[in-house]
Structures are given as structure tokens and as C-alpha cells.
Design a protein around this motif. Sequence first.
Motif, PDB file in Angstrom:
ATOM      1  N   LEU A  35       0.838  -1.201   0.000  1.00  0.00           N
ATOM      2  CA  LEU A  35       0.000   0.000   0.000  1.00  0.00           C
ATOM      3  C   LEU A  35       0.868   1.245   0.000  1.00  0.00           C
ATOM      4  CD1 LEU A  35      -2.524  -1.240   2.688  1.00  0.00           C
ATOM      5  CD2 LEU A  35      -2.878  -1.197   0.220  1.00  0.00           C
ATOM      6  N   GLY A  36       0.385   2.261  -0.680  1.00  0.00           N
ATOM      7  CA  GLY A  36       1.157   3.489  -0.746  1.00  0.00           C
ATOM      8  C   GLY A  36       0.274   4.720  -0.661  1.00  0.00           C
ATOM      9  N   TRP A  37       0.897   5.801  -0.315  1.00  0.00           N
ATOM     10  CA  TRP A  37       0.263   7.124  -0.349  1.00  0.00           C
ATOM     11  C   TRP A  37       1.061   7.991  -1.313  1.00  0.00           C
ATOM     12  CZ3 TRP A  37      -4.270   8.608   1.801  1.00  0.00           C
ATOM     13  CH2 TRP A  37      -4.800   7.818   2.826  1.00  0.00           C
ATOM     14  N   PHE A  38       0.328   8.707  -2.144  1.00  0.00           N
ATOM     15  CA  PHE A  38       0.906   9.642  -3.097  1.00  0.00           C
ATOM     16  C   PHE A  38       0.193  10.980  -2.932  1.00  0.00           C
ATOM     17  CE2 PHE A  38       3.438   6.799  -5.807  1.00  0.00           C
ATOM     18  CZ  PHE A  38       2.967   5.571  -5.373  1.00  0.00           C
ATOM     19  N   ARG A  39       0.790  12.035  -3.437  1.00  0.00           N
ATOM     20  CA  ARG A  39       0.141  13.342  -3.353  1.00  0.00           C
ATOM     21  C   ARG A  39       0.407  14.144  -4.606  1.00  0.00           C
ATOM     22  NH1 ARG A  39       3.866  16.104   1.435  1.00  0.00           N
ATOM     23  NH2 ARG A  39       5.784  16.356   0.197  1.00  0.00           N
ATOM     24  N   GLN A  40      -0.513  15.061  -4.876  1.00  0.00           N
ATOM     25  CA  GLN A  40      -0.370  15.948  -6.024  1.00  0.00           C
ATOM     26  C   GLN A  40      -0.750  17.354  -5.619  1.00  0.00           C
ATOM     27  OE1 GLN A  40      -2.510  14.805  -9.582  1.00  0.00           O
ATOM     28  NE2 GLN A  40      -1.094  15.954 -10.863  1.00  0.00           N
ATOM     29  N   ALA A  41       0.219  18.229  -5.687  1.00  0.00           N
ATOM     30  CA  ALA A  41      -0.005  19.639  -5.382  1.00  0.00           C
ATOM     31  C   ALA A  41      -0.433  20.358  -6.659  1.00  0.00           C
ATOM     32  CB  ALA A  41       1.270  20.255  -4.833  1.00  0.00           C
ATOM     33  N   PRO A  42      -1.112  21.498  -6.518  1.00  0.00           N
ATOM     34  CA  PRO A  42      -1.553  22.246  -7.700  1.00  0.00           C
ATOM     35  C   PRO A  42      -0.403  22.577  -8.632  1.00  0.00           C
ATOM     36  CG  PRO A  42      -2.567  23.127  -5.726  1.00  0.00           C
ATOM     37  CD  PRO A  42      -1.548  22.130  -5.265  1.00  0.00           C
ATOM     38  N   GLY A  43      -0.562  22.253  -9.903  1.00  0.00           N
ATOM     39  CA  GLY A  43       0.452  22.578 -10.886  1.00  0.00           C
ATOM     40  C   GLY A  43       1.657  21.676 -10.878  1.00  0.00           C
ATOM     41  N   LYS A  44       1.616  20.628 -10.058  1.00  0.00           N
ATOM     42  CA  LYS A  44       2.759  19.716  -9.967  1.00  0.00           C
ATOM     43  C   LYS A  44       2.339  18.286 -10.307  1.00  0.00           C
ATOM     44  CE  LYS A  44       5.375  22.339  -6.538  1.00  0.00           C
ATOM     45  NZ  LYS A  44       6.117  22.266  -5.244  1.00  0.00           N
ATOM     46  N   ARG A 104       2.091  14.205  -9.677  1.00  0.00           N
ATOM     47  CA  ARG A 104       1.873  13.355  -8.514  1.00  0.00           C
ATOM     48  C   ARG A 104       3.217  12.805  -8.047  1.00  0.00           C
ATOM     49  NH1 ARG A 104      -2.457   8.648  -9.138  1.00  0.00           N
ATOM     50  NH2 ARG A 104      -3.890  10.413  -8.954  1.00  0.00           N
ATOM     51  N   GLU A 105       3.389  12.730  -6.730  1.00  0.00           N
ATOM     52  CA  GLU A 105       4.641  12.232  -6.191  1.00  0.00           C
ATOM     53  C   GLU A 105       4.401  11.223  -5.068  1.00  0.00           C
ATOM     54  OE1 GLU A 105       7.041  15.213  -4.304  1.00  0.00           O
ATOM     55  OE2 GLU A 105       5.459  15.812  -2.910  1.00  0.00           O
ATOM     56  N   PHE A 106       5.365  10.368  -4.892  1.00  0.00           N
ATOM     57  CA  PHE A 106       5.321   9.355  -3.851  1.00  0.00           C
ATOM     58  C   PHE A 106       5.507   9.985  -2.479  1.00  0.00           C
ATOM     59  CE2 PHE A 106       6.021   5.486  -1.649  1.00  0.00           C
ATOM     60  CZ  PHE A 106       7.142   5.658  -0.839  1.00  0.00           C
ATOM     61  N   VAL A 107       4.767   9.465  -1.484  1.00  0.00           N
ATOM     62  CA  VAL A 107       4.902   9.937  -0.111  1.00  0.00           C
ATOM     63  C   VAL A 107       5.423   8.814   0.798  1.00  0.00           C
ATOM     64  CG1 VAL A 107       3.694  10.866   1.890  1.00  0.00           C
ATOM     65  CG2 VAL A 107       3.072  11.633  -0.411  1.00  0.00           C
ATOM     66  N   ALA A 108       4.696   7.689   0.819  1.00  0.00           N
ATOM     67  CA  ALA A 108       5.046   6.608   1.743  1.00  0.00           C
ATOM     68  C   ALA A 108       4.453   5.302   1.239  1.00  0.00           C
ATOM     69  CB  ALA A 108       4.528   6.911   3.141  1.00  0.00           C
ATOM     70  N   ALA A 109       5.080   4.192   1.661  1.00  0.00           N
ATOM     71  CA  ALA A 109       4.575   2.873   1.291  1.00  0.00           C
ATOM     72  C   ALA A 109       4.815   1.894   2.419  1.00  0.00           C
ATOM     73  CB  ALA A 109       5.236   2.382   0.008  1.00  0.00           C
ATOM     74  N   ILE A 110       4.007   0.839   2.432  1.00  0.00           N
ATOM     75  CA  ILE A 110       4.128  -0.193   3.453  1.00  0.00           C
ATOM     76  C   ILE A 110       3.910  -1.542   2.788  1.00  0.00           C
ATOM     77  CG2 ILE A 110       1.681  -0.009   4.099  1.00  0.00           C
ATOM     78  CD1 ILE A 110       2.607  -0.480   7.032  1.00  0.00           C
ATOM     79  N   SER A 111       4.698  -2.530   3.208  1.00  0.00           N
ATOM     80  CA  SER A 111       4.592  -3.854   2.618  1.00  0.00           C
ATOM     81  C   SER A 111       3.336  -4.565   3.089  1.00  0.00           C
ATOM     82  CB  SER A 111       5.821  -4.688   2.983  1.00  0.00           C
ATOM     83  OG  SER A 111       5.874  -4.875   4.394  1.00  0.00           O
ATOM     84  N   TRP A 112       3.047  -5.695   2.447  1.00  0.00           N
ATOM     85  CA  TRP A 112       1.831  -6.423   2.787  1.00  0.00           C
ATOM     86  C   TRP A 112       1.829  -6.846   4.253  1.00  0.00           C
ATOM     87  CZ3 TRP A 112       1.942 -11.360   4.706  1.00  0.00           C
ATOM     88  CH2 TRP A 112       3.165 -12.025   4.619  1.00  0.00           C
ATOM     89  N   SER A 113       2.997  -7.145   4.802  1.00  0.00           N
ATOM     90  CA  SER A 113       3.092  -7.601   6.192  1.00  0.00           C
ATOM     91  C   SER A 113       3.102  -6.452   7.183  1.00  0.00           C
ATOM     92  CB  SER A 113       4.362  -8.418   6.380  1.00  0.00           C
ATOM     93  OG  SER A 113       5.508  -7.584   6.211  1.00  0.00           O
ATOM     94  N   GLY A 114       3.408  -5.269   6.693  1.00  0.00           N
ATOM     95  CA  GLY A 114       3.542  -4.122   7.593  1.00  0.00           C
ATOM     96  C   GLY A 114       4.926  -3.988   8.188  1.00  0.00           C
ATOM     97  N   ARG A 115       5.809  -4.938   7.881  1.00  0.00           N
ATOM     98  CA  ARG A 115       7.139  -4.912   8.513  1.00  0.00           C
ATOM     99  C   ARG A 115       8.095  -3.943   7.840  1.00  0.00           C
ATOM    100  NH1 ARG A 115       6.168 -10.636   9.563  1.00  0.00           N
ATOM    101  NH2 ARG A 115       6.962 -11.229   7.504  1.00  0.00           N
ATOM    102  N   THR A 116       7.795  -3.572   6.615  1.00  0.00           N
ATOM    103  CA  THR A 116       8.675  -2.671   5.874  1.00  0.00           C
ATOM    104  C   THR A 116       7.921  -1.424   5.465  1.00  0.00           C
ATOM    105  OG1 THR A 116       9.889  -4.566   4.984  1.00  0.00           O
ATOM    106  CG2 THR A 116      10.199  -2.439   3.887  1.00  0.00           C
TER     107      THR A 116
END
Length: 124
Positions: free
Chosen positions: A34-43, A45-57
Motif C-alpha cells: 500500500l502506498g500514499w501519493f500526493r499531487q499539489a496544484p500545478g505539480k 503526482r509524487e510518492f509519499v510513503a509505502a508499506i509492505s503487505w506484512s507491515g514490517r517494511t
Amino acid sequence: QVQLVESGGGLVQAGGSLRLSCAASGLTLSSYGLGWFRQAPGKEREFVAAISWSGRTTYYTDSVEGRFSISRDNAKNTVYLQMNSLKSEDTAVYSCAANLYGLTSAQMEEYEHWGQGTQVTVSS
């Protein structure tokens, strides 16, 4: 029908905190990265954070390392993004995404499912 629905966005002052949630329906998140991405106005989309299926990484972009924390609750089929010490440059639409390979990936093309996004506005 697969749906990822984000919530928890809003307006907050610089230095404040928000907790974003992303709830899934139509698929079981426990085997997905799972991941979170964000997009600011005029920019782009960029990566923010990710987590593995197990949650360990977990993996963060440099600009949020130490301020944001990604977590997941597979029993609730939900992923979270805790955002602390928010800055005006964090203002963006935040979207969650799921990848079938279970990876902590920063690459958008590796994610199959996407939410519509939630607006986060940080006032200075």
C-alpha cells in the motif's frame, strides 16, 4: 467493484497534525502493498510513503521522513497516514494505492488500484 476511499483530509495550521485513512472494499488488502501519493496544484503526482503487505517494511520520501508515519490494519482493511509537523509545502491531494505484489514501491505504475484522493491544506 474495487474501491479505495480516503478520508481525514482538511485544513490545518502549519505545525499541526492530520491522520488520513484509506478504506478498501471489493478487495482484501492483507496481501497488497500500500502506498500514499500526493499531487499539489500545478505539480506532478509524487510518492509519499509505502508499506509492505506484512507491515514490517515501510518507505518514505525524504521530505516527510520523521514527520509522517504509514501503518495498516488488515483486520479493518484500512491503511493510515499519520502526518505531524505539517508544512505549507505538504498541501496537496493525497491518494492511497494498492499493488498486488505486496511491495513497498515508490513507482506509481506498480499500483493497480487507486482512490480518488482527499485534500490536505496547510496554512502558514
